[in-house]
Design an enzyme around this catalytic site. Structure first.
Site, short mmCIF file in Angstrom:
data_model
loop_
_atom_site.label_atom_id
_atom_site.label_comp_id
_atom_site.label_asym_id
_atom_site.label_seq_id
_atom_site.Cartn_x
_atom_site.Cartn_y
_atom_site.Cartn_z
N ARG A 231 -17.01 -64.19 38.28
CA ARG A 231 -16.86 -62.97 39.14
C ARG A 231 -15.98 -63.21 40.45
O ARG A 231 -15.81 -64.47 41.41
CB ARG A 231 -18.44 -62.83 39.86
CG ARG A 231 -19.21 -62.48 38.93
CD ARG A 231 -19.21 -60.80 38.26
NE ARG A 231 -20.68 -60.64 37.54
CZ ARG A 231 -20.37 -60.87 36.03
NH1 ARG A 231 -18.93 -61.02 35.58
NH2 ARG A 231 -21.41 -60.57 35.16
N GLU A 260 -13.01 -54.70 40.96
CA GLU A 260 -12.48 -54.84 39.30
C GLU A 260 -12.22 -52.57 39.83
O GLU A 260 -13.79 -52.23 39.68
CB GLU A 260 -12.81 -55.15 38.45
CG GLU A 260 -13.07 -56.84 38.78
CD GLU A 260 -13.63 -57.30 37.26
OE1 GLU A 260 -14.90 -57.00 36.81
OE2 GLU A 260 -13.55 -59.05 37.82
N HIS A 278 -10.68 -59.21 32.93
CA HIS A 278 -11.85 -59.26 32.37
C HIS A 278 -12.20 -59.37 31.12
O HIS A 278 -13.62 -58.08 30.74
CB HIS A 278 -12.92 -58.28 33.24
CG HIS A 278 -14.52 -58.35 33.26
ND1 HIS A 278 -15.12 -58.19 34.45
CD2 HIS A 278 -15.71 -59.17 32.82
CE1 HIS A 278 -16.63 -58.99 34.90
NE2 HIS A 278 -16.45 -59.76 32.91
C1 8YV Z 1 -18.63 -57.98 30.14
C2 8YV Z 1 -19.51 -60.12 31.91
O1 8YV Z 1 -17.65 -57.82 30.06
O2 8YV Z 1 -21.26 -60.67 31.09
C3 8YV Z 1 -20.61 -60.23 31.88
O3 8YV Z 1 -21.50 -60.99 32.91
O4 8YV Z 1 -19.13 -59.84 33.13
C4 8YV Z 1 -18.26 -59.89 30.78
O5 8YV Z 1 -19.31 -60.29 29.53
C5 8YV Z 1 -19.28 -57.08 30.91
O6 8YV Z 1 -19.02 -57.21 32.20
C6 8YV Z 1 -20.17 -55.88 30.48
O7 8YV Z 1 -20.34 -54.72 30.71
#
Ligand code: 8YV
Length: 312
Positions: A231, A260, A278
């Site tokens: 993150r 983001e 991401h």
């Molecule tokens: C996703 C992610 O792309 O799983 C997570 O925590 O950050 C990613 O795999 C995304 O956040 C799904 O909304």
């Protein structure tokens, strides 16, 4: 009667279809005035389908007085107020494990890219610069030192890949892990000082906020590279921009950012940074597995009153 499920945002079509077949779904994001909709209809919903990106804050949980379960698409739950959910006895499920490999693959992709200059040299070819000379020498990956911040499921998948590159692995975690052979560094700054590559694989949220500070970046030093697939909040982004612009570290490979989809302007022109939008879990196979688990958690809750993968 099918259970009434509130869906917070737009999922991939197959998941939308399956949800709509199995539950009485309302798509909240289509409401122009979501607050007004929630105050009129909030009490109808027993389940919330959300994602790591959309989350569920305390206000939303409060607006759903009969909520029993939250199923989230994604492993991270820093955007979900799990304390507010727990106080109300609302169960929260996420999608761990199914994305470990794809996220670890991108961590290594970023690492090799930034060290060897894959994206930068590709731009060099497209610009026609090869006609005027060779691309500058870059940094070797194999046999180097890899520091991992957060040796959880994804961190371990990254460590596994590192063995194929004959890398020496150490890690920093809240505490030493008994079931791994890698050396534990009690101080993140010491891990950064030791490492050629520091990979951030910890959870987000208040406990890890800005763990990668200006001090940690200066310990990583002008020969060190930073990779982040976790993150943006784990890194002090202003300090990172300063470190990259002023060559206090060698480079960075970033799949995640503090705000983001905003990416700090200063990074856009730098060749020592690889910037991804991401995408670490973004493969057909993994997103399908995440969709299946998001749905399976809801089904399990309504069939047996428990989640397959409750957040830990
Ligand atoms: C996703 C992610 O792309 O799983 C997570 O925590 O950050 C990613 O795999 C995304 O956040 C799904 O909304």
């Amino acid at each position: 009667m099918k259970p009434r499920v509130l869906q917070k945002g737009a999922y991939q079509p197959a998941l939308e279809k399956a949800l709509a077949e199995q539950f009485d779904v309302h798509q909240l994001w289509k409401e122009t005035d979501q607050a007004a909709y929630l105050s009129a209809h909030g009490s109808e919903f027993v389940a919330l389908a959300t994602s790591a990106r959309w989350g569920a804050d305390a206000a939303l949980i409060e607006a759903l007085p009969n909520l029993k379960v939250i199923s989230s698409f994604g492993v991270g739950y820093d955007t979900i107020d799990v304390n507010a959910a727990a106080k109300r006895g609302v169960l929260v499920g996420n999608t761990p494990d199914v994305l470990n490999d794809c996220v670890a693959d991108i961590a290594f992709g970023l690492l090799i890219d930034v060290a060897r200059g894959i994206s930068a040299s590709e731009r060099f070819v497209r610009r026609g610069d090869w006609q005027s000379g060779a691309f500058a020498l870059q940094t070797r990956v194999s046999g180097k030192r890899l520091g991992i911040l957060g040796l959880g499921r994804i961190g371990r998948a990254i460590a596994k890949r590192a063995s194929g590159f004959d890398m020496d692995v150490r890690y920093h975690n809240r505490r030493r892990l008994e079931d791994v052979g890698f050396t534990y560094e009690a101080s993140l700054a010491d891990l950064a000082r030791w490492a050629d590559f520091l990979v951030v694989a910890s959870a987000g949220g208040p406990e890890t906020r800005h763990l990668v500070s200006a001090e940690v970046l200066s310990a990583l030093g002008p020969q060190g590279f930073l990779i982040n697939i976790a993150r943006g909040s784990v890194i002090n982004e202003a300090a990172l921009v300063d470190a990259l612009v002023n060559k206090k570290i060698a480079g960075a490979g970033l799949d995640v950012f503090a705000n983001e989809p905003q990416v700090p302007e200063a990074l856009l022109t730098l060749d020592n940074v690889v910037l991804l939008p991401h995408i670490a879990s973004g493969t057909h196979e993994t997103r399908q597995a995440m969709a299946d688990l998001t749905l399976a958690n809801l089904r399990s809750f309504f069939a047996e009153g428990r989640l397959l993968t409750p957040v830990s």
